[in-house]
Each structure stands twice: as C-alpha cells, then as structure tokens.
Scaffold this active site. Structure first.
Site, short mmCIF file in Angstrom:
data_model
loop_
_atom_site.label_atom_id
_atom_site.label_comp_id
_atom_site.label_asym_id
_atom_site.label_seq_id
_atom_site.Cartn_x
_atom_site.Cartn_y
_atom_site.Cartn_z
N GLU A 220 -5.82 12.80 7.24
CA GLU A 220 -5.45 11.64 8.05
C GLU A 220 -4.53 10.78 7.74
O GLU A 220 -4.97 10.33 6.16
CB GLU A 220 -6.49 10.96 9.07
CG GLU A 220 -7.56 12.22 8.94
CD GLU A 220 -8.77 11.58 9.61
OE1 GLU A 220 -9.14 10.30 9.98
OE2 GLU A 220 -10.34 11.93 8.81
N LYS B 241 -3.99 7.21 7.37
CA LYS B 241 -4.90 5.35 7.52
C LYS B 241 -3.82 4.66 8.32
O LYS B 241 -2.44 3.73 8.38
CB LYS B 241 -4.71 4.97 6.48
CG LYS B 241 -5.33 3.57 5.88
CD LYS B 241 -5.49 3.60 3.73
CE LYS B 241 -6.69 2.41 4.31
NZ LYS B 241 -5.94 1.07 4.99
N ASP C 62 -3.33 1.46 9.87
CA ASP C 62 -3.68 -0.67 10.06
C ASP C 62 -3.88 -1.31 10.68
O ASP C 62 -2.83 -2.33 11.13
CB ASP C 62 -1.71 -0.74 9.37
CG ASP C 62 -1.71 -2.23 8.34
OD1 ASP C 62 -2.51 -2.60 7.43
OD2 ASP C 62 -1.20 -2.87 7.93
N TYR D 221 -12.30 8.14 14.32
CA TYR D 221 -11.95 9.21 13.19
C TYR D 221 -13.35 9.41 12.70
O TYR D 221 -13.17 10.07 11.42
CB TYR D 221 -10.67 8.62 12.08
CG TYR D 221 -11.21 6.85 11.48
CD1 TYR D 221 -12.35 6.93 10.95
CD2 TYR D 221 -10.22 6.15 11.78
CE1 TYR D 221 -12.94 5.93 10.54
CE2 TYR D 221 -9.96 4.80 11.98
CZ TYR D 221 -11.61 4.71 10.79
OH TYR D 221 -11.72 3.42 10.68
N LYS E 251 -2.38 5.15 -0.66
CA LYS E 251 -1.76 4.32 -0.62
C LYS E 251 0.16 3.98 -0.80
O LYS E 251 0.36 4.48 -1.49
CB LYS E 251 -1.76 3.13 -1.19
CG LYS E 251 -3.16 2.52 -1.01
CD LYS E 251 -3.13 2.09 1.08
CE LYS E 251 -2.56 0.80 1.27
NZ LYS E 251 -3.82 -1.06 0.94
N CYS F 291 26.24 -29.47 5.32
CA CYS F 291 25.26 -29.18 6.68
C CYS F 291 26.40 -28.84 7.39
O CYS F 291 27.15 -28.69 7.97
CB CYS F 291 24.73 -29.83 7.56
SG CYS F 291 24.04 -29.64 8.91
N CYS G 37 26.21 -29.86 11.38
CA CYS G 37 26.52 -31.11 11.36
C CYS G 37 27.68 -32.28 11.02
O CYS G 37 27.75 -33.00 10.60
CB CYS G 37 25.30 -32.04 12.18
SG CYS G 37 24.65 -32.67 10.29
N CYS H 21 20.16 -31.43 4.53
CA CYS H 21 21.29 -32.22 6.01
C CYS H 21 19.96 -33.64 5.96
O CYS H 21 18.86 -32.77 6.76
CB CYS H 21 21.31 -31.26 7.22
SG CYS H 21 21.81 -32.35 8.08
N CYS I 294 21.55 -34.22 13.80
CA CYS I 294 22.40 -32.67 13.37
C CYS I 294 21.95 -31.90 14.63
O CYS I 294 20.20 -31.50 14.67
CB CYS I 294 22.22 -32.36 11.94
SG CYS I 294 21.95 -31.08 12.13
#
Ligand code: IVH
Length: 674
Positions: A115, A117, A119, A226, A314, A409, A412, A427, A433
């Site tokens: 089946e 798995k 999460d 399950y 996994k 930046c 600005c 910045c 800004c």
C-alpha cells in the site's frame, strides 16, 4: 542543523540531541526545519552507531520510541493496543533483509500486500454497535488525544458503518489533507496575511489540533483506513481482505494498493508508484509492505517501535532537472537581499515549480550556480524548493558568466552592506525602501503584531505601488474609500479593515513592540521589554547597558534594540504612531505596580485559563518580577492549573511542585507575596 558525521560516542550524544530537536519541531510544532529524508538519515546514522555502542544506548532512544507527545486541550485516550510506527528501508537490498529476518519464522510465503504510505497523521477510530463513538490521535503511541469532535467533521468518515454490528470495532488509518485543499487553504491564508503551512502534513496536523471543530470542517481533511484491529475475530485473515472489508463497510481506503505474491512483484509495485504517486492528489512518501496473511502477525510480534510483519520502503526525495532562467533578488523585512532563481517550469513532487531559493551569495559561489545552468532541484522542508547542484556536463554552449550579488538594493538603490558576522547582504534603508516597507507592513499587521485581519502581503504591495503609504503609520490615515479603491476589495471588506485598524490601536504594548520588526525581537523578547519598561517612551530612551541587563535580553538583542531606537526615521515613526493614538503603555492595572512581589518565582501554566490568555498571564507574572516558563522542572515555584490541564500536572506532582488554581493565582497577582 545537521552536524558533520563522526563515528564516536560523542556523535551518538549529538545525534540524540539533534533528533530530539527535530522531532519536537516536526511532531509538536508542525514546523520542520529539515526534510523527512534528512531526518531519516539522522535516525539511520543513530541506529548504526547504537549497534556499535550498545552500552551507550539511551533508554528513550528515538529508534525505539514513537514520536509525538500529548498536547493539552484535548482529553487523553489510552489506546487499547499501542499504535506503533514502522521501520524504514531505503533499497531493495534492505527490503530483502527485512524478508530474510522473518521468512524462517513463518510456515511459507503467503505473499504481501503493498500500500502507499500516506504522509498524514495516524488515528484510531472506535465504532460501537456500528456507530462512530471516538477518534484519537496516536500521540506518543500509548496515549493519544481525543479528537472525536474534529473527526466527525470529516465528510469521508462514516458516522455509521454499513451493515449490522453489535459491540466494538476499532479501525486505524491516516488523516490527510489533499493538495487541492492544501493549496486553497494556503491561498486564503496568504490573502489574510497569515503564515503559510509548509506542506499538507503540517496543515493536516495543525488542523486536527484545532480546539474549534468548525475550523476543521471548513478546511476539509480526508481520511483513509488501512488497519482492522482484531481482524481474525471477524473472520478476516488477510490484509487484502481487511482492506476490502473496510471498503465494504463504508470506510474509505486509498486506491493505491495491490496484492504481491513475491518480492519481485513488490519491487514492481514500488517502481511503478515511484512516479505514479504524484497523480494521487495526496502526499505519499513510500510504500508499506505487509505480510498478507495477518494470522501470522501476532506470532512475529513487534519491537518497541514497530511491528515485524511490515516495513516502509521510503522513496528518495524527488529531484527534477531544469534550467535557471534568471536570478532575482528579493528584499526581506529586515533588508536581507536573498537571491531566488527563476526556473523553467518543471514538475516536482506533484507540483509545478518555477522558483528556487539560493540562500546567499556565498552559497551561489560554493555551488558555482550561474544563470543558464541546468540544475537539480528538490523540495526542502519549506515550500520553495532548493537547488541541489549544477549539472556541469550540460555547460556545453557559450561560457556563462559567474553570478554576482548586486552592490545596491534592487528596490530602492541604496548601497548594500554586509555586517561582519553575516553571510547575507542587507539594504540599510529601513525607513523608505519600498520592499522593506511591504514586508514590514505585512509583519506589522500579522497576529504577532497588530493583528489586522485582511492586511496581508498582496494588499501591502498594492498600497505601496499605488503610493498610498510611505511609512507604516500611514495606514492609520486611510479612509474606507481609500481601501475600497484597491483591487478585489469591496466596500464591506474595506469597512472591516478600517475597524480592525482602529481596534489595533489598543493592542498590548508587547504586541506593538513586536510589530515594529526589530531584529531579534520576537513575541517573547517583546514581552520581556514590555514587562520591564511598561511604557514605549521609556523603552525608546533606554540605554544599551540597561537593555543588556534585562534577564533574557543579552548584548546582541540590546544592541539591535538600541540601534533601532537611535535611528531618526524609526523615532519619527514612533512619534507618528503615538500621535495616531496607539497604546504605548502596559495594561493599566499593572502600570502602577512598583513592587516586585513575584521576583525569583517561576510560574508554569497548564490548561485553559478562564480570565485571560496564557500569554497575558505570563506578561503579568513578568511585570511583577517573576518569570514564566513552558515546562515544569524542579525550579518551578508554582504550576497554575487551568481547565483541562495535561501532562504537566503529573510532572508537577512527581516533582512536588505546588499546584495552584487560577483563583489562587489571581489573588497572588493582587497581593504578591514577598
Ligand atoms: S500500517 C503498526 N499502512 O506511517 C503500524 N501505516 O511511519 C501499522 N502510514 O504509523 C501501520 N500509510 O501512521 C500503515 N498504508 C499504510 C500507511 C501507514 C501511512 C503511517 C502510519 C504509521 C507511519 C509509520
């Protein structure tokens, strides 16, 4: 927070700490900092080391414990049988060893059920005479939480089983949130300016723990079962038949399962679903392989952690290859310039990704990432994926120039600075800004700060783009018409916003301090500062020395706070906020408390208080010179027990800590001892 590997007892101790830290973030906080794969790798490393140093193995090692603790607020439920976890394998060779360990203990191979798995979060459902009577989370495996009312709201959960039943039936399965519900939820949260859930599992966990079940109903959780407990007593002797039994009686089972007569079919199932799983609409992170003949299960038994009759394969974290089209620089609330790659859209773990985080300039240089490169990307713990590495073999065309972080930046134009101990560029133009203002405004309005519902990142961006505001305090001058002129904003929402903005003026002092977004000053430090100064005007005139002397503050925070209030633009902002009537003082009943009657006393709170929120109670304790802590220890002076107190009561009892009622606590506040 992964540390370099080293095969030694010291590494063993380090792993216990690391794993406990990450398990707490994952199970208790729903805020993981590392991916599941990284977490699994740590547990595997620990498990290997434990084999080398069996004498050093901790009795409560995570390799033999099922994660998660009992939260307060829900009734506790002791499971009739422990809810175990599963051992993980990561390759077909490891899968063969799983089989090798059990095959001699069973008559002959009767096949497997595979089946996917899911999460999500494991839950146990109890039906009495066919009626759903109780649902519980796994909790720590032995004791979980009673989440019956929340589970009742799940549309896919039958409140009555199909068929006639007498007596009790227990079934187990996984609660999850589909991608569809997850995306809708996060979109809504973004509009409201609330923090986003990192992934569907965290969203499902956060939802199932809501005390208000109407929120659960609204968010749309799903469930797949399950496990039919005591299946043989109902004449069911195979797991595959148990799944059919569940479905026949109206319990939802997931579509992705199959009977596999031998390991080679198991391998085929695993390989087939490695990619097909992304079409399922919900998150899966592996395949669970179970012995189909479930009459053999009890004989094989279980370790403290997991049964021997099943194992989880996994899948490796999903990676995708794509090209970097360009690199943008995003400017954060504190001015950090963060490079973000724009990618050729690519499908990754069920979603289309177009952006990936690049952290900082040093990281880009270390991985030698350039615009035009083909790279491998993968999902990290955060929503935004990360670039794992460059595929250098694909660099065949023209030479790509190395990427340089900008000197200014991008929002600005101020010259970017790099502070001595930092990897990021910043910045420095906090006051004007526009990018910092946008981030700063949505933070200011968030529930950590002024709690202005509806004022999220998008709206903040619009306000700034349209020149409606130049500084934070300007939001207090906007009219209903101003707000109503924004995109997708009706008159009613505009009115609600203005009401919320007006209400924010009376937020507690600590909330206003937190809202300013001073570096290192989150909710807790803001509470300390509010408790110490009781008045914004006193705080802003305080010296760095005084700040550093406050318990829990320290030199780094002190220097950041002092620098903030020294800055002329910030001082100007505070004047404007004061002029607009924002609350600058601690709550009235405490502003005149001179004594420090609770000095040296440590309080811990458990359960719900009826007269105030826990955060307020803590603030009051601190205002009277005491301290408040989250967990009970031998240093705790009093445990204040509210309604439905949880595990802390037991601990306090064991340690002989005084347990007092809310009433007694209130009396202490009125007439503190000492
Ligand atoms: S069977 C005795 N089947 O994975 C435990 N578990 O990592 C029997 N899970 O605790 C579990 N999908 O919460 C089983 N198809 C599935 C599953 C599944 C997800 C969860 C379950 C378990 C965890 C272990």
């Amino acid at each position: 927070m992964t540390a370099p590997a080293g095969h030694s007892p010291a590494r063993l101790e380090e792993l216990y700490k690391l794993i406990a830290h990450h398990a707490h973030l994952y199970y208790d906080k729903d805020a993981p900092e590392i991916s599941d794969a990284e977490y699994d790798a740590l547990v595997r490393e620990l498990s290997e080391l434990e084999k080398q140093y069996p004498i050093l193995v901790h009795a409560d090692s995570p390799t033999r414990r099922v994660g998660g603790t009992v939260q307060e607020g829900f009734k506790k439920v002791e499971h009739l049988r422990p809810m175990l976890s599963l051992d993980n394998v990561f390759s077909t060779t490891e899968l063969e060893s799983f089989w090798g360990r059990i095959k001699d203990n069973i008559p002959d191979n009767s096949g497997f059920t595979c089946e996917m798995k899911i999460d999500g979060l494991a839950v146990s459902l109890l039906y009495d005479d066919g009626i759903f009577v109780r649902g519980a989370t796994r909790g720590n495996g032995r004791v979980g939480e009673d989440v019956t009312e929340n589970l009742r709201t799940l549309k896919s959960l039958p409140l009555r089983l199909k068929g006639n039943f007498s007596g009790k039936i227990e079934v187990r399965g996984e609660v999850l949130m589909t991608w569809e519900h997850f995306n809708a939820l996060n979109e809504k949260r973004e509009v409201r300016g609330e923090s986003l859930f990192a992934n569907p599992r965290n969203a499902a966990a956060g939802t199932l723990r809501q005390l208000d079940s109407s929120i659960v109903a609204e968010r749309g959780l799903d469930i797949f079962l399950y496990y039919l407990v005591d299946a043989p007593s109902r004449g069911v002797t195979r797991q595959s038949d148990a799944l059919s039994w569940l479905a026949d009686h109206g319990l939802p089972i997931q579509p992705a399962w199959e009977c596999c007569p031998s390991l080679s079919e198991v391998d085929t199932f695993i390989a087939r679903w490695q990619n097909e799983r992304f079409n399922l609409g919900y998150v899966t992170d592996g395949a669970v392989v179970k012995l189909d003949d479930l009459t053999l299960w009890d004989g094989l038994g279980a370790t403290a952690h997991a049964p021997r009759w099943a194992v989880a394969y996994k899948y490796p974290p999903e990676e995708a290859r794509t090209r970097i089209l360009s690199i943008d620089i995003s400017v954060g609330r504190t001015g950090a310039l963060t490079p973000v790659a724009n990618l050729e859209p690519v499908r990754l773990a069920g979603t289309i990704v177009q952006r990936a985080g690049l952290h900082n300039g040093d990281e880009i240089r270390r991985k030698d990432i350039r615009v035009g490169d083909v790279v491998r990307v993968r999902k990290a713990a955060e929503i935004i994926p990360e670039v794992v590495a460059v595929d250098f073999s694909a660099r065949t065309g023209e030479t790509l120039p190395p990427f340089e972080m900008p000197s200014h930046c991008p929002a600005c134009g101020s010259e970017a600075v790099r502070l001595p101990d930092e990897a990021v560029l910043r910045c420095p133009n906090r006051a004007s800004c526009p990018a910092q203002l946008r981030e700063g405004l949505s933070y200011f309005a968030s529930n950590v700060g002024m709690d202005i519902r509806g004022l999220g990142d998008k709206l903040a961006g619009q306000l700034i783009e349209r020149g409606k505001i130049k500084t934070l305090s300007d939001i207090y001058d906007l009219t209903v018409d101003d707000w109503a002129s924004m995109e997708r904003m009706g008159k009613k929402s505009a009115q609600n916003l203005v009401t919320a903005i007006e209400a924010s003026k009376s937020r507690p002092l600590s909330a206003l301090i937190a809202a300013l977004g001073i570096r290192y000053v989150g909710k807790r430090v803001a509470e300390l500062l509010a408790a110490h100064f009781g008045d914004m005007d006193k705080l802003r005139e305080s010296s760095e020395e005084e700040l550093a002397g406050i318990e829990g503050v320290g030199p780094v925070i002190a220097s950041s706070v002092a620098a903030f209030f020294h800055d002329a633009a910030n001082r100007d902002l505070l004047n404007r906020l004061k002029e607009r009537g924002l609350n600058f003082v601690s709550q009235k009943d405490f502003s005149d408390v001179k004594g420090e009657g609770l000095r040296g006393k440590t309080f811990v709170f458990t359960g719900e208080l009826s007269s105030m929120k826990r955060s307020e109670a803590k603030e009051k304790v601190r205002a009277l010179g005491g301290s408040a802590s989250g967990s009970v220890s031998s240093r705790t002076s009093y445990l204040v027990a509210g309604d439905k107190g949880g595990s802390k009561l037991k601990k306090a009892g064991e340690l002989g800590v005084s347990i007092i009622s809310e009433e007694e606590f209130l009396k202490m506040l009125d007439a503190p001892e000492g």
